[in-house]
Design a protein around this motif. Sequence first.
Motif, mmCIF file in Angstrom:
data_model
loop_
_atom_site.group_PDB
_atom_site.id
_atom_site.type_symbol
_atom_site.label_atom_id
_atom_site.label_comp_id
_atom_site.label_asym_id
_atom_site.label_seq_id
_atom_site.Cartn_x
_atom_site.Cartn_y
_atom_site.Cartn_z
ATOM 1 N N LYS A 106 -3.456 7.182 63.974
ATOM 2 C CA LYS A 106 -3.194 8.408 63.218
ATOM 3 C C LYS A 106 -3.017 8.164 61.729
ATOM 4 C CE LYS A 106 -1.265 10.907 67.143
ATOM 5 N NZ LYS A 106 -0.081 11.551 67.745
ATOM 6 N N ASP A 107 -2.662 6.936 61.376
ATOM 7 C CA ASP A 107 -2.545 6.601 59.958
ATOM 8 C C ASP A 107 -2.917 5.142 59.739
ATOM 9 O OD1 ASP A 107 -0.229 5.180 60.817
ATOM 10 O OD2 ASP A 107 0.964 6.998 60.570
ATOM 11 N N GLY A 108 -2.966 4.748 58.474
ATOM 12 C CA GLY A 108 -3.370 3.393 58.136
ATOM 13 C C GLY A 108 -4.885 3.258 58.075
ATOM 14 N N PRO A 109 -5.366 2.135 57.539
ATOM 15 C CA PRO A 109 -6.815 1.948 57.396
ATOM 16 C C PRO A 109 -7.502 1.786 58.748
ATOM 17 C CG PRO A 109 -5.662 -0.085 56.853
ATOM 18 C CD PRO A 109 -4.607 0.961 57.053
ATOM 19 N N VAL A 110 -8.615 2.446 58.910
ATOM 20 C CA VAL A 110 -9.378 2.347 60.158
ATOM 21 C C VAL A 110 -10.870 2.425 59.845
ATOM 22 C CG1 VAL A 110 -9.232 4.833 60.608
ATOM 23 C CG2 VAL A 110 -9.696 3.278 62.496
ATOM 24 N N ILE A 111 -11.644 1.643 60.577
ATOM 25 C CA ILE A 111 -13.103 1.699 60.468
ATOM 26 C C ILE A 111 -13.630 2.188 61.813
ATOM 27 C CG2 ILE A 111 -15.241 0.444 60.038
ATOM 28 C CD1 ILE A 111 -13.524 -1.684 58.574
ATOM 29 N N ASN A 160 -5.626 3.276 52.733
ATOM 30 C CA ASN A 160 -5.243 3.694 54.096
ATOM 31 C C ASN A 160 -6.061 4.861 54.645
ATOM 32 O OD1 ASN A 160 -3.257 1.703 54.420
ATOM 33 N ND2 ASN A 160 -1.750 2.958 53.335
ATOM 34 N N HIS A 161 -7.313 4.977 54.185
ATOM 35 C CA HIS A 161 -8.189 6.025 54.688
ATOM 36 C C HIS A 161 -9.044 5.509 55.841
ATOM 37 C CE1 HIS A 161 -6.980 8.718 51.578
ATOM 38 N NE2 HIS A 161 -7.494 7.988 50.588
ATOM 39 N N ALA A 162 -9.858 6.396 56.397
ATOM 40 C CA ALA A 162 -10.784 6.041 57.481
ATOM 41 C C ALA A 162 -12.198 5.932 56.927
ATOM 42 C CB ALA A 162 -10.729 7.101 58.582
ATOM 43 N N LEU A 163 -12.883 4.866 57.309
ATOM 44 C CA LEU A 163 -14.256 4.630 56.887
ATOM 45 C C LEU A 163 -15.164 4.745 58.106
ATOM 46 C CD1 LEU A 163 -16.089 3.666 54.484
ATOM 47 C CD2 LEU A 163 -15.676 1.326 55.284
ATOM 48 N N GLY A 164 -16.224 5.532 57.982
ATOM 49 C CA GLY A 164 -17.158 5.708 59.092
ATOM 50 C C GLY A 164 -18.443 4.933 58.850
ATOM 51 N N LEU A 165 -18.819 4.088 59.810
ATOM 52 C CA LEU A 165 -20.016 3.257 59.678
ATOM 53 C C LEU A 165 -20.937 3.419 60.885
ATOM 54 C CD1 LEU A 165 -18.451 -0.164 58.561
ATOM 55 C CD2 LEU A 165 -19.397 1.609 57.077
ATOM 56 N N PHE A 166 -22.229 3.328 60.613
ATOM 57 C CA PHE A 166 -23.244 3.254 61.662
ATOM 58 C C PHE A 166 -23.937 1.909 61.444
ATOM 59 C CE2 PHE A 166 -22.476 7.723 60.845
ATOM 60 C CZ PHE A 166 -22.246 8.197 62.138
ATOM 61 N N PRO A 167 -23.392 0.837 62.052
ATOM 62 C CA PRO A 167 -23.836 -0.524 61.743
ATOM 63 C C PRO A 167 -25.328 -0.784 61.939
ATOM 64 C CG PRO A 167 -21.788 -0.575 62.977
ATOM 65 C CD PRO A 167 -22.270 0.843 63.005
ATOM 66 N N GLU A 168 -25.994 -0.015 62.803
ATOM 67 C CA GLU A 168 -27.427 -0.243 63.028
ATOM 68 C C GLU A 168 -28.252 0.064 61.774
ATOM 69 O OE1 GLU A 168 -27.795 1.189 67.620
ATOM 70 O OE2 GLU A 168 -26.698 2.404 66.160
ATOM 71 N N GLY A 169 -27.697 0.902 60.899
ATOM 72 C CA GLY A 169 -28.372 1.190 59.636
ATOM 73 C C GLY A 169 -29.425 2.277 59.712
ATOM 74 N N SER A 170 -30.036 2.444 60.863
ATOM 75 C CA SER A 170 -31.021 3.508 61.054
ATOM 76 C C SER A 170 -30.913 4.027 62.480
ATOM 77 C CB SER A 170 -32.442 2.998 60.770
ATOM 78 O OG SER A 170 -32.745 1.911 61.621
ATOM 79 N N ALA A 195 -14.767 -5.398 58.157
ATOM 80 C CA ALA A 195 -13.750 -5.788 59.129
ATOM 81 C C ALA A 195 -13.000 -7.047 58.694
ATOM 82 C CB ALA A 195 -14.401 -6.023 60.498
ATOM 83 N N LEU A 196 -13.740 -7.991 58.122
ATOM 84 C CA LEU A 196 -13.136 -9.264 57.711
ATOM 85 C C LEU A 196 -12.368 -9.162 56.394
ATOM 86 C CD1 LEU A 196 -16.134 -11.633 58.541
ATOM 87 C CD2 LEU A 196 -13.907 -11.627 59.687
ATOM 88 N N ARG A 197 -12.836 -8.305 55.498
ATOM 89 C CA ARG A 197 -12.233 -8.218 54.164
ATOM 90 C C ARG A 197 -11.110 -7.192 54.069
ATOM 91 N NH1 ARG A 197 -15.357 -10.479 50.002
ATOM 92 N NH2 ARG A 197 -16.583 -12.167 50.919
ATOM 93 N N SER A 198 -10.753 -6.584 55.187
ATOM 94 C CA SER A 198 -9.683 -5.585 55.173
ATOM 95 C C SER A 198 -8.740 -5.836 56.347
ATOM 96 C CB SER A 198 -10.271 -4.170 55.297
ATOM 97 O OG SER A 198 -10.790 -3.973 56.605
ATOM 98 N N ASN A 199 -7.664 -5.097 56.366
ATOM 99 C CA ASN A 199 -6.731 -5.160 57.500
ATOM 100 C C ASN A 199 -6.890 -3.944 58.399
ATOM 101 O OD1 ASN A 199 -5.410 -7.612 56.734
ATOM 102 N ND2 ASN A 199 -4.335 -6.476 55.129
ATOM 103 N N ALA A 200 -8.042 -3.317 58.299
ATOM 104 C CA ALA A 200 -8.269 -2.077 59.043
ATOM 105 C C ALA A 200 -8.393 -2.313 60.541
ATOM 106 C CB ALA A 200 -9.546 -1.410 58.535
ATOM 107 N N GLU A 201 -7.995 -1.296 61.289
ATOM 108 C CA GLU A 201 -8.244 -1.278 62.733
ATOM 109 C C GLU A 201 -9.727 -0.942 62.914
ATOM 110 O OE1 GLU A 201 -6.039 -1.871 65.155
ATOM 111 O OE2 GLU A 201 -4.173 -0.784 64.835
#
Length: 196
Positions: free
Chosen positions: A31-36, A104-114, A132-138
């Motif tokens: 519900k809070d904190g950094p998340v990917i 502490n926001h949420a980042l949305g990624l589509f790792p496949e790129g397309s 994932a490696l450069r942050s402390n995000a869930e």
Amino acid sequence: MNLYKLGKLVCSLVFFPLYRIKVVGKENIPKDGPVIICSNHISNFDPPVVGITNSRNIYFLAKEELFNNRFLEKLLKSVHAFPIKRGMRDRNALRKGLEILKQNHALGLFPEGSRQKNGEVGKGLAGAGFFALRSNAEIVPCAIIGPYQKFKPLKVAYGKPIDMSAYREQKASAQVVTDRIMEEIRQLHEFHCKKA
């Protein structure tokens, strides 16, 4: 009401009844904190669908070409999207993504790129592992089980956060971490496809 909330409301009113969206595992999203939130990618509708199926305000990476149109550029920026060059080797975008997570926001990624038009889960690019490696995000895996067909069920499943501690301690490569994330998405996808 800001444009993000308005956009979320409008998309909810359209997409939920049109695609009979069923959401599973929403409780796995912190519900809070950094998340990917890392999702498979099968349609141009995936970003708004991920956006409306959880309570977090998500900042999405979007391909740079979409920002060439002035109207679309303003619209995308108003709903927290920011551009990235193909291949996810754009330093400015990577820096911006890390800054979003530091706040502490949420980042949305589509790792496949397309988009994977066959509905299968493809190989991911190293960018997801980088964040994932450069942050402390869930890191929360997400599987969209389609296809997008009017008035036929579409499922959006969120898995439990992936433990990144060992990868961060070992200083694993970004691609290795992305591969692990994609495997979690693949397993989530397969599990819910069998249940469908």
